[in-house]
Design an enzyme around this catalytic site. Structure first.
Site, PDB file in Angstrom:
ATOM      1  N   GLY A 167       1.034  -1.450  -0.521  1.00  0.00           N
ATOM      2  CA  GLY A 167       0.359  -0.163  -0.047  1.00  0.00           C
ATOM      3  C   GLY A 167       0.810   1.093  -0.086  1.00  0.00           C
ATOM      4  N   CYS A 168      -0.002   2.373  -0.720  1.00  0.00           N
ATOM      5  CA  CYS A 168       0.810   3.875  -0.486  1.00  0.00           C
ATOM      6  C   CYS A 168       1.271   4.354   1.291  1.00  0.00           C
ATOM      7  CB  CYS A 168       0.415   5.074  -0.984  1.00  0.00           C
ATOM      8  SG  CYS A 168      -1.339   4.859  -0.807  1.00  0.00           S
ATOM      9  N   PHE A 169       0.352   4.275   1.639  1.00  0.00           N
ATOM     10  CA  PHE A 169       1.092   4.199   3.102  1.00  0.00           C
ATOM     11  C   PHE A 169       1.915   3.667   3.239  1.00  0.00           C
ATOM     12  CE2 PHE A 169      -3.674   6.450   3.089  1.00  0.00           C
ATOM     13  CZ  PHE A 169      -3.025   7.703   2.889  1.00  0.00           C
TER      14      PHE A 169
END
EC number: 1.2.1.38
Lengths: 335, 335, 335, 335
Positions: free
Chosen positions: A149-151
Site C-alpha cells: 500500500g502507498c501509506f
C-alpha cells in the site's frame, strides 16, 4: 537474461494501472503486450490519459488469450484481484498484484478488514514488494509479489531503521495524501469543490493500511499497534507521513542520523535529507525522501517520509519489483 | 454601555490587521477610526485588499495623535508590538495585541523563544484572549488582551475538555496550515510554485507556539510537554490540528462525546461534529469545528479541530474579545 | 410593505439552491420556509454544506403543500424547472427561476439549444433578472424572473456601456470559470485530478450562454453574434470574462473611462477599477468588478469583468431580484 | 559527430536555467560542465531544486574560465544576457540565449520594448529557435539561437498553418499561464495567497511577447497586429493560448483539419487533437498539443495550443535546439 520480457497490465484504466502501463511501455527491457479494462473496453489509453501517451486500446480480460505472457501487473481492487492472480498463476505467469489481497500474512486479519478472501489457496504465498525492507531476494524468486500500500510504503521506509534497531516503543503516524490516492472514481469526496481549500482526516473508524504497517513493523522487530490517521489534501499526487515515535530509550540527533545513513547506504531510491522533505521533491519519481530528527522538547523521534503515492507508492515500485523478478537492474526504466 | 466605541488598527497592511479593520468597519458597535502601516503609508487599504472594501488610507503611527480612542488592535510582529502596547496603555487605551508579546506568563520562557522583552513592565498583565477557555471575565476587565496564536487556539479548543477532565497523559499535535499563516511577506516559502502540489513540515527546530500550548494546558490542569509539528499546505486560509492523546485512563467513545458536549454546551463558536471537520467548513467564520473519537486499535483519543487561521485564529477572535471588553454581545459583528 | 416575506427554495441540494437558502435564511426580510431536494430528501442542508449552516431538512417537493408562500426560488435544471414554475404560478407564487427555461425570448432559439419547452404557455413572460441592465422596474412587477446565466451576467455587465453607446462592432468573449460552475455532480470533468494544474476550453461545439448574450446585447443596441468560449480553471468559485471588442469607431481611453463611469454611476454592485480585476476580489460578494481599456497596438477595446459565479452569477443575484420584487432595498441581506 | 558535447548553463538558479541544467545532465549526448548563478554562488542546485537532482555547485560566471565549452545556454534576463552571449561568441562558444535579447529582428522595435541593446553588434544575427516554424536548417548552422518566448511558442505553433495558408485576417490571443512563467522572484504577484483561487489579466499596457508574435507571423505570411492578453492562473507550469482568428475567407472544419494535419505531418513534438487540449496533457514534455475548429455561429477559426511554459516554452525547446545545432536526433534526451 532475456533481452525482452513480455508483460500485460490488467486493469489499466485506473490511475495505478495506467501509470504502470506507461512506465512499462517506455521501459527498455519490457514489452507491453495487452492492457485490459473493465469499464473502458475499446477506448485507447491515450484518450483517457493523454499525458501517458500509451497508444493502445484496452480490451476485455480473457485469461485464455492474455495468459501467454511472462509477467502481469494486476491493478484490480481487492477481492477482484485475487481470482485474476490465481488464474494467471495457473498459466505460469509471474504476477505483481497492486491490490491488498496478498499483502497480509494472517488470514483472520485479512478477513477482518476485507472480508472473505477470493483465492485462499494462494494467501500467504506472495513476497511483500518493498525491496528496501530486505525483501529483494524473496521478490527475485517470487511468483506473486504483493505490491505494498502507498501509506505502508512511506511509513515503513520511514520507520524501518528505528524498528530494526529496536527503538520503537510507540508510534503515531499522521499521513497526508493527494487526491489521486482515492482513485479515479468520481465521487463527492473527489469533487474539486470538496477538496479545494480543504484538509480533513478520513478513515477514522480504522484504515486498512494500519494492520499492514503493524505486520511489517513486527517483521522488522517492532511489535506495536500504530495509531494511523490519513488526511486528504488539495493536491493530486504525493504523500507525506509524519511519524511521532516514542523511543524505547533516549537517543541523540547524531545517533539517529548515523542509524539512517547506515541503514540506507547504497539504496538508490531513498534520499536522506536535512531539509524537511516535501512531496514536490519526489513527484513522479520512485524516490522516498526521508528526514529523521529528535524533538528536543519531548524527546520524541520525528520521521518524515515523502513519496509520490502513484509512483513509489504504487506503480513505479511495481516496476522496480518487476526488474528484480526478471534479473534486470533495479532502477532500469525508472530514472 | 456606549452606543459606539472608537477603535483603531495599528499595522493594518498585514493579513491580520487588514481583516481586523474590515471586520470592525462593518461592525455595528465599533467605529473604525485610524489605520496605520509601516510599509504602506499613503495607500488605501482597498487598494491592497480589494476584497475587504475598506476605503481608508493608511497613515504612519503617531501615538500622540492616534491615542485618543477607546480601543486599539495592535497587529505588529512580536518585539515591535510591546512598545506600542505600552504607549497606548499610557494613554488609557484598551488594547488587543495580536502578537506573542503578552501571551506567555513566564518571562524566561518568553526570552528563550523570543529574546528580550520590549516592555517588561507590562509582561504578565494581559488576559489570554481565548474566551472559551474560561477567560471571559478576565477579558471583560482587561486593559490588555493577548490574542492567542492560531495554532494554540485550535489546539487548546480541541484539548480543553480532556485537559480539564485530567485525561491528558501525553499529546502529539500534528498541525496543518494554509499559507496566509506565514503572512504577507513574499519569500521563497510563500511563492506559489513552492507551495503548490506540496506539503512539508516546518519549524522542526522548535515552534514558538508549543510553549504557549503547554502553558495553557497546564492552566487547564494538564502538565505536559506537547510534541507539536506544523505543516504547510497548498491552501490560503485554514488550519487543522490533529491531536493524538494518550489518555491517563481508558475512555469510551461515549464518555468522550458526553465530555465534549457538556464542556462546550452554550458555546456559540464551537461546533462539535460527527463528521471529520474540514477547514472549508469554517472558512471565514469565527467557528472552531471539533471532532473527538477513540482509536479502537490503540486506545488513543483523537481530536481534530478546524479553524480559519485568520478568523478564529486571529482577527475575528480579536473582535470577539473586543466585544467582551466593551460589554457587547460576544457574537456581534461576527455572524 | 410586509415586514417579512415567506420564501421557499426548490432544489436546495445543488450549489446554487443551497447558497440561495443560506442567503435567505440570514436575510432580515425573508423567512425561509421550505427547502426541497430530489436527491437528498431527509438530509439536513448543514450536513451537505456545513459551511452554509442552514439547519433545515430537505423534503420532497409537493406543490399542494409547498405552494403557500409569497415567493420561491426554483433551482432545478432546465426542462425540470419550467413545470415547477408553472405550478407555482397557478398557486400565485412569485418565482425566481435559476434555470435557462425563461431567459430566452425567442422560442425557436430556445428549442434549438434546449429542445422542446416544458411550459410554453409561460415562455416569454418572465423579466430578465439583471437589474443593472435597466430591468429594475420590470423585475419589481414580475411574477416570474428569469435569473441570468453566470457567463451572461459577467459579459453583459462588462459590455453594456459599449453596447448602449453603439460602439460594439464585433466581440470575442473568452470566459474563465471555476469548477463550481459545473455543478455538484461528481464526474470525470469535476474530479480534482482532472482539474488540478490544468486549464482547457470546453463547449467548443457551441455554448448555450452565447444566444443569451446575443439576445441581451441586441436589447442594448448591439446586433452581434458573439464568439464565446468558456475555459475551466482550477479554482472553486469565480468567473472572469475577457472581452475583445472591435469598436465601431476609434475611441480613446478617456472616452471609455467616462462612458463606464457615467453608465454605472450609482450602481452599488458594480465596481470600476483601474487595476486588472481578479475573481478573488469579488469572491462571495454580489459585486461585478470591471475594467475597460484600449489596446494601443490594435485599437481594440478590452473589457474584463469578474464575478463570483455562484453569487452575482446566480444566487445572490436572485436575492437582489427578490428584494426588488418585494420592495425591499436592493442590497438588503447582501452586504 | 562527436560522442559528447560539453555544455554549460549560465544562470542556473532561475526556473529556466535549472531545468535546462537538469535536462542536459541526464542527456546522453551532452556533458554538463559548469553551472553559474548570480544570486546563489556556492549553493548546490539540488539544494535549491531537490526535484531536479543536479548535484552540482553553482559558481560565479568567469568567461575566461568557463568559455572553454562547445555550447552554452544563457538563462539571464534581457539586457544582462546580451553581453554574456557576446563574450561567449568571442570565445567561439555556440549559444542558446533564453532571453529576449536576440529574438527580434528590428532594432527600433527592440528598443521600444526593452530599451537600448547591450550587444548591438550581434543583433539580428541569431536564428529564431522554433524548429517547427521552418527554422531547422538555420538553427543547425547558427552560432546564436534566440530561444523563443513561451507565449510566442504556443501562439506561433497554433497559428502557423493558418498564417502560411494566408488565412489570418485578424487575431485575438487570450493566453493563460501558470505562475512559474513569472519566475522565481518572490513578489506580491507570485505570493500563494495572491494567486490562489484567482485569475486576472496582466500586462494590459502592452506585453513584450506581442511584437515577437507579430514578427514571426509576418515571416509566415500574416501581416497582422495581434491583440494579445495574458492571464495568470493558479497552477505552476502550463500555458494555454486561445486564438480567435477572423479568417480571410470562410473555411470549413474539414479544411482546417486537413490544413493542420498536412502542416504538422512528421512533427514529433506537435500533437493535433480532437479533444480540447489541456495543459495537464503536456506537463513536463516538449510537446505542443493543438486543436483547431470553426465556430459555427461566428465563422471564426478557434485555435487552442497547450504547452508547458518551462519545457516546450523554454528549456526543453532549448535542448531541442541544441540537438539540432550539434547534429543529434532532435528528440534526444527529450522523450
Amino acid at each position: 537474461m532475456p533481452s525482452s520480457t513480455s508483460v500485460s497490465v490488467f486493469g489499466a484504466s485506473g490511475y495505478a494501472g495506467a501509470l504502470a502501463a506507461a512506465l512499462l511501455q517506455r521501459h527498455p527491457r519490457f514489452e507491453l503486450r495487452t492492457i485490459t479494462s473493465r469499464s473502458d473496453v475499446g477506448r485507447r489509453l491515450d484518450e483517457l490519459y493523454p499525458r501517458h501517451r500509451v497508444p493502445l486500446e484496452m480490451v476485455e480480460l480473457d485469461l485464455d488469450r492474455h495468459g501467454d505472457v511472462d509477467a502481469a501487473i494486476v491493478a484490480y481492487p481487492h477481492h477482484a484481484a485475487a481470482p485474476v492472480v490465481a488464474g494467471l498463476r495457473e498459466r505460469g505467469v509471474r504476477v505483481i498484484d497492486l491490490s491488498a489481497d496478498f499483502r497480509l500474512t494472517d488470514l483472520p486479519t485479512y478477513e477482518q478488514w476485507y472480508g472473505p478472501h477470493a483465492a485462499p489457496q494462494l494467501f500467504g504465498s506472495a513476497a511483500y514488494g518493498l525491496p528496501e525492507l530486505g525483501y529483494r531476494e524473496r521478490i527475485a524468486e517470487a511468483d506473486v509479489v504483493a505490491n505494498p500500500g502507498c501509506f505502508p510504503t512511506a511509513a515503513l521506509l520511514g520507520l524501518a531503521p528505528l524498528a530494526r534497531a529496536g527503538l520503537v516503543d510507540d508510534v503515531v503516524i499522521d499521513a497526508k495524501t493527494g487526491v489521486s490516492g482515492a482513485g479515479r472514481a468520481a465521487t463527492e469526496k473527489t469533487h474539486f469543490v470538496t477538496v479545494d481549500e480543504n484538509v480533513a482526516a478520513y478513515g477514522l473508524a480504522g484504515h486498512r493500511h494500519a494492520p499492514e504497517i503493524d505486520q511489517e513493523l513486527a517483521v522488522l522487530g517492532a511489535e506495536v499497534t500504530v495509531t494511523f490517521v490519513p488526511h486528504l489534501l488539495p493536491l493530486d499526487q504525493g504523500e507525506l507521513i509524519s511519524a511521532y515515535v516514542r523511543p524505547s530509550r533516549d537517543v541523540t540527533e547524531q545517533e539517529l542520523l548515523d542509524l539512517y545513513a547506515e541503514h540506507y547506504a547504497g539504496e538508490r531510491f531513498v534520499e536522506l535529507t536535512g531539509a524537511s522533505p516535501g512531496v514536490r521533491d519526489v513527484r513522479e519519481t520512485n524516490i522516498a525522501r526521508i528526514k529523521v530528527t529528535r524533538d528536543a522538547r519531548s524527546g520524541r523521534v520525528l520521521v518524515f517520509a515523502a513519496i509520490d503515492n502513484l509512483w513509489k507508492g504504487t506503480s513505479s515500485q511495481a516496476v522496480q519489483n518487476l526488474n528484480l523478478m526478471f534479473g534486470y537492474d533495479e532502477a532500469e526504466g525508472l530514472s
